[in-house]
Design a protein around this motif. Structure first.
Motif, mmCIF file in Angstrom:
data_model
loop_
_atom_site.group_PDB
_atom_site.id
_atom_site.type_symbol
_atom_site.label_atom_id
_atom_site.label_comp_id
_atom_site.label_asym_id
_atom_site.label_seq_id
_atom_site.Cartn_x
_atom_site.Cartn_y
_atom_site.Cartn_z
ATOM 1 N N LYS A 87 0.835 -1.211 0.000
ATOM 2 C CA LYS A 87 0.000 0.000 0.000
ATOM 3 C C LYS A 87 0.870 1.262 0.000
ATOM 4 O O LYS A 87 0.614 2.203 -0.761
ATOM 5 N N ILE A 88 1.895 1.274 0.821
ATOM 6 C CA ILE A 88 2.778 2.445 0.900
ATOM 7 C C ILE A 88 3.598 2.580 -0.379
ATOM 8 O O ILE A 88 3.775 3.683 -0.911
ATOM 9 N N ARG A 89 4.098 1.468 -0.914
ATOM 10 C CA ARG A 89 4.885 1.523 -2.153
ATOM 11 C C ARG A 89 4.077 2.095 -3.306
ATOM 12 O O ARG A 89 4.617 2.791 -4.170
ATOM 13 N N ARG A 90 2.784 1.797 -3.338
ATOM 14 C CA ARG A 90 1.934 2.288 -4.440
ATOM 15 C C ARG A 90 1.809 3.811 -4.458
ATOM 16 O O ARG A 90 1.343 4.381 -5.433
ATOM 17 N N LYS A 91 2.254 4.476 -3.408
ATOM 18 C CA LYS A 91 2.306 5.938 -3.435
ATOM 19 C C LYS A 91 3.387 6.412 -4.411
ATOM 20 O O LYS A 91 3.346 7.536 -4.884
ATOM 21 N N TYR A 92 4.376 5.546 -4.664
ATOM 22 C CA TYR A 92 5.542 5.940 -5.441
ATOM 23 C C TYR A 92 5.693 5.206 -6.766
ATOM 24 O O TYR A 92 6.370 5.710 -7.659
ATOM 25 N N ILE A 93 5.135 4.028 -6.867
ATOM 26 C CA ILE A 93 5.281 3.232 -8.088
ATOM 27 C C ILE A 93 3.934 2.678 -8.518
ATOM 28 O O ILE A 93 3.044 2.477 -7.696
ATOM 29 N N MET B 33 9.600 -3.755 -15.196
ATOM 30 C CA MET B 33 10.450 -3.844 -16.387
ATOM 31 C C MET B 33 10.435 -2.529 -17.158
ATOM 32 O O MET B 33 11.459 -2.118 -17.707
ATOM 33 N N MET B 34 9.280 -1.875 -17.204
ATOM 34 C CA MET B 34 9.186 -0.581 -17.888
ATOM 35 C C MET B 34 10.079 0.449 -17.208
ATOM 36 O O MET B 34 10.795 1.200 -17.866
ATOM 37 N N TYR B 35 10.013 0.490 -15.880
ATOM 38 C CA TYR B 35 10.836 1.440 -15.141
ATOM 39 C C TYR B 35 12.318 1.222 -15.423
ATOM 40 O O TYR B 35 13.064 2.173 -15.650
ATOM 41 N N ASP C 49 1.648 -0.249 -9.537
ATOM 42 C CA ASP C 49 1.633 -1.670 -9.218
ATOM 43 C C ASP C 49 0.810 -2.426 -10.260
ATOM 44 O O ASP C 49 -0.315 -2.836 -10.005
ATOM 45 N N ILE C 50 1.393 -2.557 -11.453
ATOM 46 C CA ILE C 50 0.739 -3.314 -12.510
ATOM 47 C C ILE C 50 1.754 -4.283 -13.111
ATOM 48 O O ILE C 50 2.957 -4.038 -13.071
ATOM 49 N N ILE C 51 1.257 -5.372 -13.634
ATOM 50 C CA ILE C 51 2.135 -6.403 -14.173
ATOM 51 C C ILE C 51 3.068 -5.813 -15.228
ATOM 52 O O ILE C 51 2.634 -5.129 -16.147
#
Length: 144
Positions: A33-39, A47-49, A41-43
């Motif tokens: 939940k906290i990480r989704r503030k910054y990245i 790799m895109m990043y 979260d999709i399949i």
């Protein structure tokens, strides 16, 4: 009359292990939940990043070698995103590398807290101790 049922050590141990596993699930869910503030979260997004960061590094390296704008033809992710956002390859590369650096700052700190909480859980001896570990983890992750 009060009837007391004595539980076997095996039964008590199994319950504690279930509480620990449930606690780790809670910790992982909260970290996500906290990480989704910054990245995102999709399949495949990770790799895109990585690919965009690689392209941005190479684009800026080539840009430093010439006064002329570098073509985006060899940078498919940069080209599409720059067109979509109305930015130059140079501007977009700067943003991508800034975001990558930001993640390098906060990502390891988040992971350290998550792994540390998991280690604490593995050594917990009671349900209340597990609850405290989870609560402390959520408090510590609140800085992000």
């Amino acid at each position: 009359m009060i009837i007391t049922i004595a539980r076997s050590p095996t039964s008590q141990s199994a319950e504690l292990e279930t509480l620990k596993a449930d606690g780790m699930d809670k910790i992982n869910a909260y970290a996500g939940k906290i990480r989704r503030k910054y990245i995102s979260d999709i399949i495949g997004q990770d790799m895109m990043y990585l690919r965009k960061e690689q392209e941005a590094i190479e684009y800026l390296r080539l840009s430093a070698l010439t006064a002329d704008p570098v073509s985006l033809d060899d940078f498919p992710f940069l080209r599409r995103e720059a067109l979509a956002l109305g930015q130059s390859g140079y501007e977009l590369s700067q943003v991508i590398l800034y975001q990558a650096q930001l993640w390098l700052d906060i990502g390891p700190r988040m992971e350290g807290l998550r792994v540390g909480a998991g280690d604490d859980l593995s050594r917990a001896l009671s349900g209340p101790e597990i609850d405290l570990i989870i609560s402390d983890f959520e408090t510590n992750m609140g800085i992000f």
